[in-house]
Design a protein around this motif. Structure first.
Motif, PDB file in Angstrom:
ATOM      1  N   TYR A 117      33.434  45.447  44.100  1.00 33.80           N
ATOM      2  CA  TYR A 117      32.935  44.860  42.854  1.00 33.80           C
ATOM      3  C   TYR A 117      34.021  45.031  41.802  1.00 33.80           C
ATOM      4  O   TYR A 117      35.037  45.709  42.039  1.00 33.80           O
ATOM      5  CB  TYR A 117      31.611  45.508  42.412  1.00 33.80           C
ATOM      6  N   ARG A 118      33.817  44.397  40.653  1.00 30.15           N
ATOM      7  CA  ARG A 118      34.793  44.527  39.571  1.00 30.15           C
ATOM      8  C   ARG A 118      34.007  44.929  38.318  1.00 30.15           C
ATOM      9  O   ARG A 118      33.434  44.087  37.655  1.00 30.15           O
ATOM     10  CB  ARG A 118      35.524  43.205  39.384  1.00 30.15           C
ATOM     11  N   GLY A 119      33.954  46.247  38.060  1.00 29.98           N
ATOM     12  CA  GLY A 119      33.133  46.740  36.940  1.00 29.98           C
ATOM     13  C   GLY A 119      31.673  46.439  37.219  1.00 29.98           C
ATOM     14  O   GLY A 119      31.114  46.900  38.211  1.00 29.98           O
ATOM     15  N   THR A 120      31.086  45.607  36.355  1.00 29.29           N
ATOM     16  CA  THR A 120      29.674  45.246  36.549  1.00 29.29           C
ATOM     17  C   THR A 120      29.544  43.897  37.254  1.00 29.29           C
ATOM     18  O   THR A 120      28.439  43.371  37.425  1.00 29.29           O
ATOM     19  CB  THR A 120      28.961  45.151  35.183  1.00 29.29           C
ATOM     20  N   GLU A 121      30.675  43.355  37.680  1.00 30.26           N
ATOM     21  CA  GLU A 121      30.725  41.994  38.221  1.00 30.26           C
ATOM     22  C   GLU A 121      30.847  42.079  39.754  1.00 30.26           C
ATOM     23  O   GLU A 121      31.572  42.915  40.292  1.00 30.26           O
ATOM     24  CB  GLU A 121      32.013  41.381  37.630  1.00 30.26           C
ATOM     25  N   GLU A 122      30.183  41.194  40.426  1.00 28.69           N
ATOM     26  CA  GLU A 122      30.256  41.189  41.895  1.00 28.69           C
ATOM     27  C   GLU A 122      31.569  40.520  42.360  1.00 28.69           C
ATOM     28  O   GLU A 122      32.126  39.671  41.666  1.00 28.69           O
ATOM     29  CB  GLU A 122      29.024  40.460  42.441  1.00 28.69           C
ATOM     30  N   ILE A 123      32.067  40.943  43.512  1.00 33.91           N
ATOM     31  CA  ILE A 123      33.158  40.209  44.181  1.00 33.91           C
ATOM     32  C   ILE A 123      32.490  39.570  45.393  1.00 33.91           C
ATOM     33  O   ILE A 123      32.067  40.273  46.327  1.00 33.91           O
ATOM     34  CB  ILE A 123      34.311  41.153  44.590  1.00 33.91           C
ATOM     35  N   LYS A 124      32.354  38.253  45.343  1.00 31.37           N
ATOM     36  CA  LYS A 124      31.403  37.629  46.261  1.00 31.37           C
ATOM     37  C   LYS A 124      31.783  37.736  47.745  1.00 31.37           C
ATOM     38  O   LYS A 124      30.900  37.725  48.608  1.00 31.37           O
ATOM     39  CB  LYS A 124      31.125  36.172  45.857  1.00 31.37           C
ATOM     40  N   GLU A 125      33.074  37.899  48.046  1.00 30.17           N
ATOM     41  CA  GLU A 125      33.471  38.001  49.444  1.00 30.17           C
ATOM     42  C   GLU A 125      33.162  39.364  50.058  1.00 30.17           C
ATOM     43  O   GLU A 125      33.264  39.544  51.282  1.00 30.17           O
ATOM     44  CB  GLU A 125      34.990  37.738  49.592  1.00 30.17           C
ATOM     45  N   ALA A 126      32.774  40.330  49.225  1.00 28.04           N
ATOM     46  CA  ALA A 126      32.631  41.704  49.716  1.00 28.04           C
ATOM     47  C   ALA A 126      31.443  41.862  50.668  1.00 28.04           C
ATOM     48  O   ALA A 126      31.551  42.523  51.710  1.00 28.04           O
ATOM     49  CB  ALA A 126      32.494  42.669  48.541  1.00 28.04           C
ATOM     50  N   ALA A 127      30.313  41.234  50.313  1.00 28.13           N
ATOM     51  CA  ALA A 127      29.097  41.404  51.120  1.00 28.13           C
ATOM     52  C   ALA A 127      29.327  40.937  52.558  1.00 28.13           C
ATOM     53  O   ALA A 127      28.909  41.605  53.519  1.00 28.13           O
ATOM     54  CB  ALA A 127      27.936  40.654  50.476  1.00 28.13           C
TER      55      ALA A 127
END
Lengths: 255, 255
Positions: free
Chosen positions: A17-27
């Motif tokens: 993730y990036r702070g409070t933001e999701e990194i969509k490829e991570a899941a």
């Protein structure tokens, strides 16, 4: 031909993730590990949260995680002290993550004449805490710091990290702390034991060359840099020793 | 034959008193200057007190002193900023001495986007103050620190000084402060102007080689080391450039 890794050590901020933001490829990346039954452990320099709190953050991002899949620099610091001295007294500067990790090892908390000073990020830092740490270190306590991060990436900008606050004690006493977190190999060696996979079959995944990749290199394991955080392609050119693998996003990874 | 000095810059702690303890030879030394009408100025790195408060401390030790006979690193810091930019906005971390000195110059106090960050010892330091200073310095504010003292000598032992707390900002941002106090020549040059005596006729008196004597050397004036404080005879042997004069106590000085 690319090695098939049997264990993954994975950074969080900038990678999952990036702070409070999701990194969509991570899941999808984590799902790829789960579906293949490949063991993995999240390894974070963040010493402020307990592993259960970190797992909850990941669950909130839709990545189902148990507390025992999280390894923090606070846990590594407590383990480091336990390996040195099982019944130590410790003066702690830090937040819940570090305090919990120290107490779980059964150490005695001590304001005066402790065997160790353990220091992690503490956003309730004050002069008296710094005084106690300085006096203890001058008095012979072993000075251990969860990590040397100079700055924390936040929405407000780059705020002082544990490495910069710990410098109050090192500048005042002339004694450097033993840093535990990435890029030190200490946290990686401990994480490898927890993961239980051979060094040669394990890879360290992260977005930050100076912490994640260097930690892998220092511990002698393969590394994967993902360009979703701190170290851009441009910045990566400045480093002589390159990561084993480099990808733009975690979606590009072939297991 | 020894020079007859026409002006004296005199350190306080370790020279005129020792913490809360009197140094008994000091009163006679100051009386010697008064009776000869030799101008003198107390020059201290301590930025926490106003000159009136410092004068009161001296009066309590039986050394009659007016506020205008005291020159602090806080005053030197405010003057330094005024010389650079007369209508500056300043973010201040510090105690009454520095806050007063800054406000007396008519500067605007600003939490955000200041022209300068002025930092002195602040025993009410907290994370938010460090955050504001880091953000301001990263945003281009000129970072000025009253002094680089790593430790404060107190009855409890050596506590963190301004130099060590300022390192939070320098380590976090990578930007070093401009230090104003001893051993920098900046404070001495300003004190010389206030005293109004020629450089070649003025002497810097103090107990600490690393601050007082070095400040005199850096400013190109004669120096007098008195062995009532930090720098013992044993320690003094380690320095290549010796003070102009060395005495055991201020009673040994011949005007």
């Amino acid at each position: 031909m690319k090695k098939e890794y049997k264990g993954y050590l994975i950074d969080l901020d900038g990678t999952i993730y990036r702070g409070t933001e999701e990194i969509k490829e991570a899941a999808g990346f984590i799902e790829g590990l789960r579906s293949r039954n490949i063991p993995y452990l999240f390894v974070t320099n963040n010493a402020s949260r307990t592993p259960a709190q970190v797992a909850q953050v990941l669950c909130d991002f839709g990545i189902e995680t148990e507390a025992d899949q999280v390894f923090t620099s606070a846990m590594a610091t407590a383990t480091f002290i336990a390996e040195r001295q099982s019944e130590a007294s410790v003066y702690v500067i830090g937040e819940e993550g570090l305090l919990n990790a120290i107490q779980e090892k059964g150490f005695t908390l001590a304001d005066e004449n402790p065997d160790f000073v353990a220091m992690g990020i503490d956003r309730k830092i004050n002069y008296e805490k710094l005084v106690k740490a300085c006096l203890a270190v001058r008095n012979g306590a072993t000075f251990v710091a969860t990590n040397s991060d100079a700055a924390l990436v936040t929405e407000r900008g780059l705020l002082p990290g544990n490495g910069s606050i710990a410098s109050v004690i090192s500048v005042s006493t002339g004694i450097q702390p033993i840093f535990i977190g990435k890029p030190e190999s200490i946290i990686v060696e401990q994480a490898l034991k927890v993961l239980g996979v051979d060094k040669k079959d394990t890879i360290m995944v992260g977005d930050n060359y100076d912490t994640d990749i260097l930690a892998g290199i220092n511990a002698g394991i393969d590394t994967l840099l993902v360009h979703t955080g701190v170290t851009t392609k441009e910045l990566l050119k400045n480093y002589q020793e390159q990561p084993t693998h480099v990808i733009d996003t975690l979606a590009d990874w072939k297991f």
